[in-house]
Design an enzyme around this catalytic site. Structure first.
Site, PDB file in Angstrom:
ATOM      1  N   LYS A  40       0.901  -1.192  -0.100  1.00 19.72           N
ATOM      2  CA  LYS A  40      -0.165  -0.003  -0.058  1.00 19.72           C
ATOM      3  C   LYS A  40       0.860   1.143   0.224  1.00 19.72           C
ATOM      4  CE  LYS A  40      -0.421  -0.329   5.032  1.00 19.72           C
ATOM      5  NZ  LYS A  40      -1.099  -0.819   6.158  1.00 19.72           N
ATOM      6  N   ARG A 138     -11.132   0.158  14.106  1.00 13.20           N
ATOM      7  CA  ARG A 138     -11.044   0.721  12.719  1.00 13.20           C
ATOM      8  C   ARG A 138     -12.032   0.490  11.705  1.00 13.20           C
ATOM      9  NH1 ARG A 138      -5.304   0.784   9.850  1.00 13.20           N
ATOM     10  NH2 ARG A 138      -5.524  -1.341   9.630  1.00 13.20           N
ATOM     11  N   HIS A 168      -6.886  -7.298  12.617  1.00 11.73           N
ATOM     12  CA  HIS A 168      -5.437  -6.470  12.487  1.00 11.73           C
ATOM     13  C   HIS A 168      -5.272  -6.103  13.794  1.00 11.73           C
ATOM     14  CE1 HIS A 168      -2.280  -4.127  10.719  1.00 11.73           C
ATOM     15  NE2 HIS A 168      -2.708  -2.990  11.242  1.00 11.73           N
ATOM     16  N   ARG A 221       0.462 -10.985   6.392  1.00 12.62           N
ATOM     17  CA  ARG A 221       0.456  -9.847   5.547  1.00 12.62           C
ATOM     18  C   ARG A 221       1.879  -9.099   5.919  1.00 12.62           C
ATOM     19  NH1 ARG A 221      -4.578  -9.877   8.404  1.00 12.62           N
ATOM     20  NH2 ARG A 221      -3.997  -7.991   9.506  1.00 12.62           N
ATOM     21  N   TYR A 270      15.428  30.928   6.407  1.00  4.68           N
ATOM     22  CA  TYR A 270      14.363  31.868   6.802  1.00  4.68           C
ATOM     23  C   TYR A 270      14.292  31.895   8.394  1.00  4.68           C
ATOM     24  CZ  TYR A 270      12.121  30.865   2.419  1.00  4.68           C
ATOM     25  OH  TYR A 270      11.835  30.694   1.264  1.00  4.68           O
ATOM     26  N   CYS A 316      14.005  24.577   3.826  1.00  4.67           N
ATOM     27  CA  CYS A 316      13.016  25.357   2.985  1.00  4.67           C
ATOM     28  C   CYS A 316      12.136  24.419   2.335  1.00  4.67           C
ATOM     29  CB  CYS A 316      13.745  26.359   2.140  1.00  4.67           C
ATOM     30  SG  CYS A 316      15.232  27.454   2.756  1.00  4.67           S
ATOM     31  N   ASP A 318      12.478  23.738  -0.906  1.00  8.20           N
ATOM     32  CA  ASP A 318      13.026  22.978  -1.865  1.00  8.20           C
ATOM     33  C   ASP A 318      14.539  23.071  -1.810  1.00  8.20           C
ATOM     34  OD1 ASP A 318      10.441  23.105  -3.579  1.00  8.20           O
ATOM     35  OD2 ASP A 318      11.160  25.083  -3.751  1.00  8.20           O
TER      36      ASP A 318
HETATM   37  C1  LIG Z   1      -0.562  -2.136   6.820  1.00  7.35           C
HETATM   38  C2  LIG Z   1      -1.239  -3.151   7.403  1.00  7.35           C
HETATM   39  C3  LIG Z   1      -0.385  -4.627   7.373  1.00  7.35           C
HETATM   40  C4  LIG Z   1       1.051  -4.536   7.244  1.00  7.35           C
HETATM   41  O1  LIG Z   1       1.425  -4.040   8.527  1.00  7.35           O
HETATM   42  P1  LIG Z   1       3.152  -4.034   8.827  1.00  7.35           P
HETATM   43  O2  LIG Z   1       3.331  -3.649  10.109  1.00  7.35           O
HETATM   44  O3  LIG Z   1       3.745  -3.307   7.763  1.00  7.35           O
HETATM   45  O4  LIG Z   1       3.491  -5.524   8.462  1.00  7.35           O
HETATM   46  C5  LIG Z   1      -1.315  -5.619   7.628  1.00  7.35           C
HETATM   47  N1  LIG Z   1      -2.498  -5.527   7.706  1.00  7.35           N
HETATM   48  C6  LIG Z   1      -3.316  -4.461   7.457  1.00  7.35           C
HETATM   49  C7  LIG Z   1      -4.765  -4.776   7.725  1.00  7.35           C
HETATM   50  C8  LIG Z   1      -2.575  -3.367   7.306  1.00  7.35           C
HETATM   51  O5  LIG Z   1      -3.540  -2.167   7.422  1.00  7.35           O
END
Ligand SMILES: *Cc1c(COP(=O)(O)O)cnc(C)c1O
Length: 376
Positions: A40, A138, A168, A221, A270, A316, A318
């Site tokens: 992602k 969430r 998660h 994941r 700045y 800054c 850039d």
């Molecule tokens: C981002 C995410 C992950 C990956 O998490 P990491 O800590 O980067 O391994 C897995 N599952 C869900 C639902 C996430 O949003």
């Protein structure tokens, strides 16, 4: 945003490191367990398509992304592997997901019913994963009634292929596992309510796969570990030991574009927050907060040639300035973020310096910085 290809500044990504991390994680998998690389947010700033292609080369089983557009980008690049969208996709786009063979997350019963309305026609079958909110607060089912009703709804509906169910974790990276254990118990409770048989029931992120081997998860994941970073690296806690050597893939590099001597008692940048207390040699680097290198990095140490030098004065939009210990030629390499985990300017040190986590430092690096890939 147009990438700046005519300026000496880029994000370098070592694809060999990414492959190494994925191969090592594959060795840790339990029999039958699948590895999905989480790519992602443009692969945490590393570039989604290139990372996906490298991951395919080592044989990962699938990908997770946050939003439908990220999944479509992968399909357009010819990636055929399973892709799961982890966020909530507006139901008006479910047919688009079906036509590109993309799996979507179901947050609740209401979403499912709305999605069903879009899935008219015989072979319109959407692949779904039921999300369970076991403690993140969430997305996902959190009430038994809603979850049971969704199961019933799916039992006599042919527009959905229930590929998975997942949750998660909020704190799988913490040495205190009390909240983690509560989440596992909650998820187990929902597993017990299932009336369907999803192919994959999954919970592991990088941290859970590294630090909680006892948890069952048909898919890992694997996000931050793909990029060679320890998920437990946050300023609030000590790093937990990972099960193999992670190789950070990303560095952020530029060059000096001007070197000049500034006399005593002159302000730099700045607001003149830095005033020279002697004649000093100042190097100018053509990157700034518009590249995602935020103003809070003022004072951070970066590597210029062979020397570590402080960023002085405000960053800054850039450009930024460093104080050099001696003359150096224009064109001298500047490493703003190093891929060497021992370096004082590695991504963890950078994140600590600006009071955040390395995930955020990597994601902030803007598209104006081209991504340059190499294997070493
Ligand atoms: C981002 C995410 C992950 C990956 O998490 P990491 O800590 O980067 O391994 C897995 N599952 C869900 C639902 C996430 O949003």
């Amino acid at each position: 945003m147009v990438p700046g290809i005519h300026r000496p500044a880029a994000v370098y990504v070592n694809l060999a490191a990414i492959k190494h991390n994925l191969k090592e994680e594959q060795k840790q998998l339990k029999p039958g367990q699948k590895l999905f690389a989480v790519i992602k947010a443009n692969a945490y700033g590393h570039g989604a398509v290139k990372v996906a292609q490298a991951a395919i080369e080592v044989g990962v089983d699938g990908f997770c992304v946050a939003i439908l557009d990220e999944a479509l980008e992968l399909r357009q690049a010819g990636i055929k592997a399973p892709i799961l969208v982890l966020g909530v996709t507006p139901t008006q786009y479910v047919s688009l997901a079906v036509s590109h063979d993309i799996s979507l997350t179901v947050p609740d019963l209401a979403w499912l019913k709305e999605a069903n309305k879009e899935l008219t026609g015989e072979d319109n079958e959407l692949k779904i994963h039921l999300a369970v909110d076991s403690g993140m607060g969430r997305i996902g089912f959190s009430e038994d009634q809603d979850f049971l009703a969704a199961n019933d709804f799916l039992l006599d509906n042919h527009h959905f292929n229930v590929e998975g169910m997942y949750t998660h974790f909020a704190s799988a990276d913490s040495s205190d596992d009390s909240y983690f254990t509560k989440q596992v118990e909650c998820f187990n409770h929902f597993k017990g309510l299932l009336k369907l048989k999803p192919k994959w029931i999954h919970a592991d992120n990088t941290a859970a796969s590294q630090f909680h081997q006892q948890v069952e998860s048909d898919i890992v994941r694997f996000g931050i570990g793909t990029y060679g970073l320890n998920p437990s690296s946050n300023p609030a806690s000590q790093d937990l030991p990972v099960r193999f050597k992670l190789e950070p893939a990303l560095s952020f590099e530029s060059e000096l574009v001007q070197v000049h001597t500034v006399h005593k008692n002159q302000g730099i940048s700045y607001g003149s927050t830095y005033v020279t207390d002697s004649d000093q040699i100042i190097g100018t680097v053509p990157v700034g907060y518009a590249d995602g290198f935020i103003r809070k990095f003022q004072g951070f140490t970066v590597k210029v040639g062979d020397e570590y030098c402080p960023i002085i004065g405000r960053i800054c939009m850039d450009q930024l300035m460093v104080r050099l210990p001696h003359e150096m030629p224009v064109g001298t390499k500047v490493i703003l973020i190093s891929n060497n985990p021992q370096a004082p300017n590695d991504i963890k040190a950078a994140a600590d310096y600006v009071d955040t986590i390395h995930y955020e430092v990597a994601c902030l690096l803007d598209d104006r910085l081209p991504r340059i890939y190499y294997e070493k």
